[in-house]
Each structure stands twice: as C-alpha cells, then as structure tokens.
Design a protein around this motif. Structure first.
Motif, PDB file in Angstrom:
ATOM      1  N   MET A 171       9.660  -2.495  15.028  1.00 20.33           N
ATOM      2  CA  MET A 171       8.741  -1.727  14.215  1.00 20.33           C
ATOM      3  C   MET A 171       8.449  -2.544  12.964  1.00 20.33           C
ATOM      4  N   SER A 172       7.226  -2.975  12.812  1.00 17.86           N
ATOM      5  CA  SER A 172       6.824  -3.748  11.641  1.00 17.86           C
ATOM      6  C   SER A 172       6.188  -2.820  10.620  1.00 17.86           C
ATOM      7  N   VAL A 173       6.769  -2.769   9.443  1.00 22.55           N
ATOM      8  CA  VAL A 173       6.302  -1.842   8.419  1.00 22.55           C
ATOM      9  C   VAL A 173       6.024  -2.600   7.134  1.00 22.55           C
ATOM     10  N   THR A 174       4.875  -2.341   6.544  1.00 21.79           N
ATOM     11  CA  THR A 174       4.534  -2.929   5.261  1.00 21.79           C
ATOM     12  C   THR A 174       4.649  -1.849   4.200  1.00 21.79           C
ATOM     13  N   LEU A 175       5.585  -2.022   3.282  1.00 22.97           N
ATOM     14  CA  LEU A 175       5.796  -1.056   2.209  1.00 22.97           C
ATOM     15  C   LEU A 175       5.340  -1.653   0.893  1.00 22.97           C
ATOM     16  N   PRO A 176       4.821  -0.820  -0.001  1.00 24.22           N
ATOM     17  CA  PRO A 176       4.449  -1.337  -1.320  1.00 24.22           C
ATOM     18  C   PRO A 176       5.669  -1.915  -2.027  1.00 24.22           C
ATOM     19  N   THR A 177       5.474  -2.987  -2.749  1.00 22.34           N
ATOM     20  CA  THR A 177       6.593  -3.608  -3.460  1.00 22.34           C
ATOM     21  C   THR A 177       6.606  -3.258  -4.942  1.00 22.34           C
ATOM     22  N   THR A 178       5.546  -2.647  -5.435  1.00 20.75           N
ATOM     23  CA  THR A 178       5.466  -2.326  -6.856  1.00 20.75           C
ATOM     24  C   THR A 178       5.771  -0.860  -7.137  1.00 20.75           C
ATOM     25  N   HIS A 179       6.063  -0.070  -6.106  1.00 23.10           N
ATOM     26  CA  HIS A 179       6.318   1.358  -6.267  1.00 23.10           C
ATOM     27  C   HIS A 179       7.791   1.660  -6.008  1.00 23.10           C
ATOM     28  N   THR A 180       8.268   2.769  -6.564  1.00 23.94           N
ATOM     29  CA  THR A 180       9.604   3.251  -6.222  1.00 23.94           C
ATOM     30  C   THR A 180       9.513   4.432  -5.275  1.00 23.94           C
ATOM     31  N   ALA A 181       8.306   5.003  -5.161  1.00 22.14           N
ATOM     32  CA  ALA A 181       8.061   6.112  -4.240  1.00 22.14           C
ATOM     33  C   ALA A 181       6.623   6.011  -3.747  1.00 22.14           C
ATOM     34  N   VAL A 182       6.393   6.588  -2.571  1.00 17.41           N
ATOM     35  CA  VAL A 182       5.059   6.549  -1.983  1.00 17.41           C
ATOM     36  C   VAL A 182       4.565   7.964  -1.723  1.00 17.41           C
ATOM     37  N   THR A 183       3.269   8.087  -1.565  1.00 24.20           N
ATOM     38  CA  THR A 183       2.651   9.367  -1.230  1.00 24.20           C
ATOM     39  C   THR A 183       2.740   9.580   0.276  1.00 24.20           C
ATOM     40  N   VAL A 184       2.429  10.776   0.711  1.00 19.17           N
ATOM     41  CA  VAL A 184       2.416  11.069   2.147  1.00 19.17           C
ATOM     42  C   VAL A 184       1.420  10.157   2.873  1.00 19.17           C
ATOM     43  N   PRO A 185       0.187   9.985   2.375  1.00 16.80           N
ATOM     44  CA  PRO A 185      -0.722   9.065   3.077  1.00 16.80           C
ATOM     45  C   PRO A 185      -0.193   7.627   3.156  1.00 16.80           C
ATOM     46  N   GLU A 186       0.499   7.166   2.113  1.00 14.26           N
ATOM     47  CA  GLU A 186       1.078   5.822   2.158  1.00 14.26           C
ATOM     48  C   GLU A 186       2.198   5.741   3.191  1.00 14.26           C
ATOM     49  N   ALA A 187       3.019   6.796   3.279  1.00 13.94           N
ATOM     50  CA  ALA A 187       4.075   6.836   4.290  1.00 13.94           C
ATOM     51  C   ALA A 187       3.467   6.888   5.691  1.00 13.94           C
ATOM     52  N   MET A 188       2.397   7.648   5.847  1.00 12.53           N
ATOM     53  CA  MET A 188       1.699   7.716   7.134  1.00 12.53           C
ATOM     54  C   MET A 188       1.224   6.335   7.558  1.00 12.53           C
ATOM     55  N   ALA A 189       0.633   5.608   6.626  1.00 15.63           N
ATOM     56  CA  ALA A 189       0.117   4.276   6.938  1.00 15.63           C
ATOM     57  C   ALA A 189       1.255   3.306   7.249  1.00 15.63           C
ATOM     58  N   ALA A 190       2.338   3.376   6.485  1.00 13.75           N
ATOM     59  CA  ALA A 190       3.455   2.463   6.695  1.00 13.75           C
ATOM     60  C   ALA A 190       4.124   2.701   8.039  1.00 13.75           C
ATOM     61  N   LEU A 191       4.300   3.970   8.398  1.00 16.06           N
ATOM     62  CA  LEU A 191       4.970   4.311   9.649  1.00 16.06           C
ATOM     63  C   LEU A 191       4.019   4.387  10.838  1.00 16.06           C
ATOM     64  N   LYS A 192       2.726   4.457  10.546  1.00 19.20           N
ATOM     65  CA  LYS A 192       1.705   4.655  11.574  1.00 19.20           C
ATOM     66  C   LYS A 192       1.946   5.979  12.311  1.00 19.20           C
ATOM     67  N   TYR A 193       2.278   7.002  11.533  1.00 14.57           N
ATOM     68  CA  TYR A 193       2.508   8.358  12.032  1.00 14.57           C
ATOM     69  C   TYR A 193       1.376   9.242  11.551  1.00 14.57           C
ATOM     70  N   SER A 194       1.176  10.335  12.261  1.00 15.97           N
ATOM     71  CA  SER A 194       0.177  11.318  11.841  1.00 15.97           C
ATOM     72  C   SER A 194       0.704  12.109  10.649  1.00 15.97           C
ATOM     73  N   ARG A 195      -0.212  12.790   9.974  1.00 16.87           N
ATOM     74  CA  ARG A 195       0.153  13.619   8.827  1.00 16.87           C
ATOM     75  C   ARG A 195       1.163  14.689   9.246  1.00 16.87           C
TER      76      ARG A 195
END
Length: 65
Positions: free
Chosen positions: A1-25
């Motif tokens: 599972m290849s995941v790209t996470l933001p490196t400048t944040h300490t927390a992400v929003t639900v849409p950012e988590a959706m994009a990182a995991l490639k999961y639906s809302r």
C-alpha cells in the motif's frame, strides 16, 4: 500500500485521509466510528492525527503479512 501523507501537517482532514488511503468517505467515517482510526474535532472540523493514520496503515500491513 503506497500512501502519500502531508509532511507539513500534524493532522489531516477527512478528505485528505480519503485521498491518502484511497478510501471512500463512508469507509473513512466507518473507521472513525469504530475507533480503528482515532480522531478529534475542533469546532465542527474533524481532524485525524498523522500518527493515527500511520498506525492504522502499519496495522493493516501487519494483518496482510
């Protein structure tokens, strides 16, 4: 599972988590409700700590092994 996470944040929003995991809302909210993906709210905004996201991904990788 290849995941790209933001490196400048300490927390992400639900849409950012959706994009990182490639999961639906709905899948992300299911994980939040079940406690598999810990989060917190700030006002009306839901945030998922990057450490929680990394732990979830690591757990999934270990389960798959």
């Amino acid at each position: 599972m290849s995941v790209t996470l933001p490196t400048t944040h300490t927390a992400v929003t639900v849409p950012e988590a959706m994009a990182a995991l490639k999961y639906s809302r709905s899948k992300v909210y299911d994980l939040l409700r079940s406690g598999a993906l810990p989060s917190y709210t700030e006002g009306r905004a839901r945030r998922i700590p990057l450490d929680s996201l990394r732990t979830y991904i690591q757990n999934r990788l270990e389960e798959a092994a």
